[in-house]
Design a protein around this motif. Sequence first.
Motif, PDB file in Angstrom:
ATOM      1  N   PRO A   1      37.081  -4.135 -32.309  1.00 52.16           N
ATOM      2  CA  PRO A   1      36.075  -3.376 -33.047  1.00 52.16           C
ATOM      3  C   PRO A   1      36.393  -3.328 -34.541  1.00 52.16           C
ATOM      4  O   PRO A   1      37.556  -3.330 -34.932  1.00 52.16           O
ATOM      5  N   LYS A   2      35.349  -3.306 -35.353  1.00 53.43           N
ATOM      6  CA  LYS A   2      35.508  -3.160 -36.795  1.00 53.43           C
ATOM      7  C   LYS A   2      35.330  -1.688 -37.138  1.00 53.43           C
ATOM      8  O   LYS A   2      34.464  -1.017 -36.606  1.00 53.43           O
ATOM      9  N   TYR A   3      36.168  -1.229 -38.037  1.00 49.41           N
ATOM     10  CA  TYR A   3      36.087   0.140 -38.502  1.00 49.41           C
ATOM     11  C   TYR A   3      36.007   0.162 -40.016  1.00 49.41           C
ATOM     12  O   TYR A   3      36.648  -0.642 -40.680  1.00 49.41           O
ATOM     13  N   MET A   4      35.211   1.075 -40.544  1.00 49.37           N
ATOM     14  CA  MET A   4      35.112   1.277 -41.979  1.00 49.37           C
ATOM     15  C   MET A   4      35.757   2.622 -42.264  1.00 49.37           C
ATOM     16  O   MET A   4      35.383   3.633 -41.684  1.00 49.37           O
ATOM     17  N   TYR A   5      36.750   2.605 -43.119  1.00 50.62           N
ATOM     18  CA  TYR A   5      37.428   3.820 -43.546  1.00 50.62           C
ATOM     19  C   TYR A   5      37.156   4.018 -45.026  1.00 50.62           C
ATOM     20  O   TYR A   5      37.119   3.054 -45.788  1.00 50.62           O
ATOM     21  N   SER A   6      36.977   5.257 -45.421  1.00 50.64           N
ATOM     22  CA  SER A   6      36.851   5.546 -46.843  1.00 50.64           C
ATOM     23  C   SER A   6      37.609   6.831 -47.139  1.00 50.64           C
ATOM     24  O   SER A   6      37.873   7.626 -46.241  1.00 50.64           O
ATOM     25  N   GLY A   7      37.996   7.002 -48.391  1.00 52.91           N
ATOM     26  CA  GLY A   7      38.746   8.195 -48.722  1.00 52.91           C
ATOM     27  C   GLY A   7      38.901   8.394 -50.209  1.00 52.91           C
ATOM     28  O   GLY A   7      38.389   7.617 -51.022  1.00 52.91           O
ATOM     29  N   ASN A   8      39.605   9.436 -50.513  1.00 47.18           N
ATOM     30  CA  ASN A   8      39.868   9.803 -51.904  1.00 47.18           C
ATOM     31  C   ASN A   8      41.363   9.888 -52.129  1.00 47.18           C
ATOM     32  O   ASN A   8      42.123  10.260 -51.239  1.00 47.18           O
ATOM     33  N   TYR A   9      41.761   9.568 -53.336  1.00 49.77           N
ATOM     34  CA  TYR A   9      43.160   9.707 -53.720  1.00 49.77           C
ATOM     35  C   TYR A   9      43.420  11.135 -54.186  1.00 49.77           C
ATOM     36  O   TYR A   9      42.573  11.744 -54.838  1.00 49.77           O
ATOM     37  N   THR A  10      44.590  11.643 -53.871  1.00 54.23           N
ATOM     38  CA  THR A  10      45.026  12.909 -54.431  1.00 54.23           C
ATOM     39  C   THR A  10      45.413  12.671 -55.886  1.00 54.23           C
ATOM     40  O   THR A  10      45.441  11.518 -56.345  1.00 54.23           O
ATOM     41  N   THR A  11      45.727  13.713 -56.598  1.00 57.61           N
ATOM     42  CA  THR A  11      46.177  13.559 -57.983  1.00 57.61           C
ATOM     43  C   THR A  11      47.417  12.680 -58.048  1.00 57.61           C
ATOM     44  O   THR A  11      47.525  11.788 -58.892  1.00 57.61           O
ATOM     45  N   GLU A  12      48.339  12.904 -57.094  1.00 59.27           N
ATOM     46  CA  GLU A  12      49.560  12.094 -57.050  1.00 59.27           C
ATOM     47  C   GLU A  12      49.246  10.640 -56.694  1.00 59.27           C
ATOM     48  O   GLU A  12      49.840   9.711 -57.234  1.00 59.27           O
TER      49      GLU A  12
ATOM     50  N   PHE B   1      33.484   3.860 -57.329  1.00 53.03           N
ATOM     51  CA  PHE B   1      33.203   4.987 -58.208  1.00 53.03           C
ATOM     52  C   PHE B   1      32.316   5.949 -57.435  1.00 53.03           C
ATOM     53  O   PHE B   1      31.567   5.548 -56.565  1.00 53.03           O
ATOM     54  N   GLY B   2      32.392   7.200 -57.742  1.00 54.38           N
ATOM     55  CA  GLY B   2      31.522   8.172 -57.084  1.00 54.38           C
ATOM     56  C   GLY B   2      32.297   9.071 -56.147  1.00 54.38           C
ATOM     57  O   GLY B   2      33.428   9.454 -56.423  1.00 54.38           O
ATOM     58  N   GLU B   3      31.686   9.406 -55.021  1.00 55.34           N
ATOM     59  CA  GLU B   3      32.281  10.361 -54.090  1.00 55.34           C
ATOM     60  C   GLU B   3      33.550   9.844 -53.426  1.00 55.34           C
ATOM     61  O   GLU B   3      34.444  10.617 -53.103  1.00 55.34           O
ATOM     62  N   MET B   4      33.645   8.568 -53.175  1.00 51.34           N
ATOM     63  CA  MET B   4      34.813   7.969 -52.520  1.00 51.34           C
ATOM     64  C   MET B   4      35.572   7.091 -53.508  1.00 51.34           C
ATOM     65  O   MET B   4      34.966   6.424 -54.335  1.00 51.34           O
ATOM     66  N   ASP B   5      36.905   7.092 -53.383  1.00 54.12           N
ATOM     67  CA  ASP B   5      37.741   6.277 -54.271  1.00 54.12           C
ATOM     68  C   ASP B   5      37.994   4.879 -53.718  1.00 54.12           C
ATOM     69  O   ASP B   5      38.233   3.951 -54.469  1.00 54.12           O
ATOM     70  N   PHE B   6      37.991   4.749 -52.387  1.00 57.42           N
ATOM     71  CA  PHE B   6      38.216   3.436 -51.779  1.00 57.42           C
ATOM     72  C   PHE B   6      37.470   3.341 -50.458  1.00 57.42           C
ATOM     73  O   PHE B   6      37.069   4.343 -49.875  1.00 57.42           O
ATOM     74  N   MET B   7      37.294   2.106 -50.020  1.00 53.15           N
ATOM     75  CA  MET B   7      36.668   1.815 -48.737  1.00 53.15           C
ATOM     76  C   MET B   7      37.334   0.562 -48.212  1.00 53.15           C
ATOM     77  O   MET B   7      37.601  -0.362 -48.967  1.00 53.15           O
TER      78      MET B   7
END
Length: 72
Positions: free
Chosen positions: A13-24, A59-65
């Motif tokens: 199965p393929k999965y798409m993950y997205s998230g944001n970086y903390t300040t660190e 750019f926007g709500e998510m930092d990476f995908m």
Amino acid sequence: MNKYIMSFVYFMPKYMYSGNYTTEGAAGLLKDGGKARKEEAKRIVEAMGGSLESYYWSFGEMDFMMIADVPE
């Protein structure tokens, strides 16, 4: 002799993950560059028996995908 040959094809199965970086995490991204973050994501996915198909910064709500093939 059996005339029929059975073959099985297994698709991971393929999965798409997205998230944001903390300040660190953002500071580490600026210090070490994006390649280090992508390589760490690849290492984690491969440790689960999968493979990293793609990794994007955004750019926007998510930092990476990222898109990964990972066994169930």
